[in-house]
Design an enzyme around this catalytic site. Structure first.
Site, PDB file in Angstrom:
ATOM      1  N   TYR A 241      44.995  36.016  52.549  1.00 44.36           N
ATOM      2  CA  TYR A 241      46.340  35.815  53.109  1.00 44.36           C
ATOM      3  C   TYR A 241      46.715  36.935  54.075  1.00 44.36           C
ATOM      4  O   TYR A 241      47.636  36.770  54.881  1.00 44.36           O
ATOM      5  CB  TYR A 241      47.403  35.749  52.007  1.00 44.36           C
ATOM      6  CG  TYR A 241      47.291  34.620  51.023  1.00 44.36           C
ATOM      7  CD1 TYR A 241      46.356  33.600  51.175  1.00 44.36           C
ATOM      8  CD2 TYR A 241      48.134  34.566  49.913  1.00 44.36           C
ATOM      9  CE1 TYR A 241      46.247  32.574  50.257  1.00 44.36           C
ATOM     10  CE2 TYR A 241      48.048  33.531  48.989  1.00 44.36           C
ATOM     11  CZ  TYR A 241      47.101  32.542  49.157  1.00 44.36           C
ATOM     12  OH  TYR A 241      47.016  31.533  48.231  1.00 44.36           O
TER      13      TYR A 241
ATOM     14  N   HIS B  18      38.524  32.867  44.536  1.00 43.55           N
ATOM     15  CA  HIS B  18      39.408  31.991  45.316  1.00 43.55           C
ATOM     16  C   HIS B  18      38.852  30.578  45.506  1.00 43.55           C
ATOM     17  O   HIS B  18      39.579  29.591  45.367  1.00 43.55           O
ATOM     18  CB  HIS B  18      39.701  32.637  46.673  1.00 43.55           C
ATOM     19  CG  HIS B  18      40.965  32.165  47.295  1.00 43.55           C
ATOM     20  ND1 HIS B  18      41.727  32.945  48.120  1.00 43.55           N
ATOM     21  CD2 HIS B  18      41.628  30.983  47.215  1.00 43.55           C
ATOM     22  CE1 HIS B  18      42.799  32.273  48.515  1.00 43.55           C
ATOM     23  NE2 HIS B  18      42.749  31.070  47.984  1.00 43.55           N
TER      24      HIS B  18
END
Length: 267
Positions: A39, A97
């Site tokens: 991110y 992830h």
């Protein structure tokens, strides 16, 4: 449950926007924050947490290891870098992830590298994200069920993933729902609108209440303080069994996130 029932998500937020969102969320009562290496906002999230002046022990911070960092040489150094950005000695939860099968790193290898980070005290809990049933089982086989706190997966009224959810809940692995509002696509749904009117609530609150009643953790993001409050209030909204059933009929396999090189075959 290990993971708090609601947290503030930070996907696609950056700069001052993410700082304000996290600070506002913490001010209105959130105590869990979800971020990820990819991110690119861990430092801003850390700044927002520092500026909130809340005691560290009152917060639950989650980050996720990006695919570039799964190897033994990279995982722990990358997590240490994340901790530095977040301004903490350890996070509460660290996830793999995406399984990224085409990378050529086995689930056993990435999970054992993550377990080592836990054993070093860099993260209190570890878990997975975007894993299907087969890969979740591989993760369990690699590090033990007690070391899989959650599987964070895309779930919404339009993508209910019931087979995977049933499996996770049978294993007592927390289910964390992301994209619960399907990028806002559910907000104008006629069935959700009708239910919302019945409860004098918003369609977003109905979708979040549905997920909450299914036993999922939710991590919605918002840049508006009134939406952050409303999302938090959604946990107090009780849907009737027939309303929950109506929402079941909205399933359409409406997956929003499915990167070809990172995802495995979905159940």
């Amino acid at each position: 449950m290990i993971v708090p029932q609601i947290g503030v998500g930070t996907f696609r937020l950056s700069g001052q926007t993410v700082i304000d969102s996290v600070k506002n969320a913490l001010n209105v009562g959130y105590r869990a924050v979800d971020t990820a290496q990819i991110y690119g906002n861990e430092a801003e999230v850390g700044l927002a947490i520092a500026e909130s002046a809340l005691p560290r022990q009152d917060l639950f911070i989650t980050t996720k290891i990006w695919t570039d960092n799964y190897s033994r040489e990279k995982l722990i150094p990358s997590l240490k870098e994340s901790l530095e950005k977040l301004g903490t000695d350890a996070v509460d939860l660290t996830l793999i992830h995406w399984p990224a099968p085409k990378l050529g790193i086995s689930v056993a290898e990435m999970m054992n590298n993550l377990l080592e980070a836990k054993q070093q005290g860099l993260t209190e809990h570890i878990g997975i994200s975007n894993f299907n049933i087969e890969l979740t089982q591989q993760a369990i086989d690699a590090v033990g069920l007690e070391n899989i706190a959650t599987n964070q997966i895309e779930l919404s009224p339009y993508l209910q993933n019931q087979e995977l959810v049933d499996y996770l809940q049978s294993q007592q692995i927390d289910v964390t729902s992301y994209m619960t509002l399907a990028y806002g696509k559910v907000l104008n749904d006629p069935i959700l609108t009708e239910i919302a009117q019945r409860h004098q609530a918003s369609t977003a609150q109905v979708a979040l209440a549905w997920a909450h009643q299914k036993g999922y953790t939710v991590i919605p993001s918002s840049t508006k303080i009134e939406h952050l409050k409303a999302n938090l209030d959604a946990l107090n909204l009780h849907l009737e069994p027939e309303e929950m059933h109506l929402i079941t009929t909205l399933e359409r396999q409406g997956r929003e996130v499915n990167p070809e090189n990172l995802a495995a075959d979905w159940d």
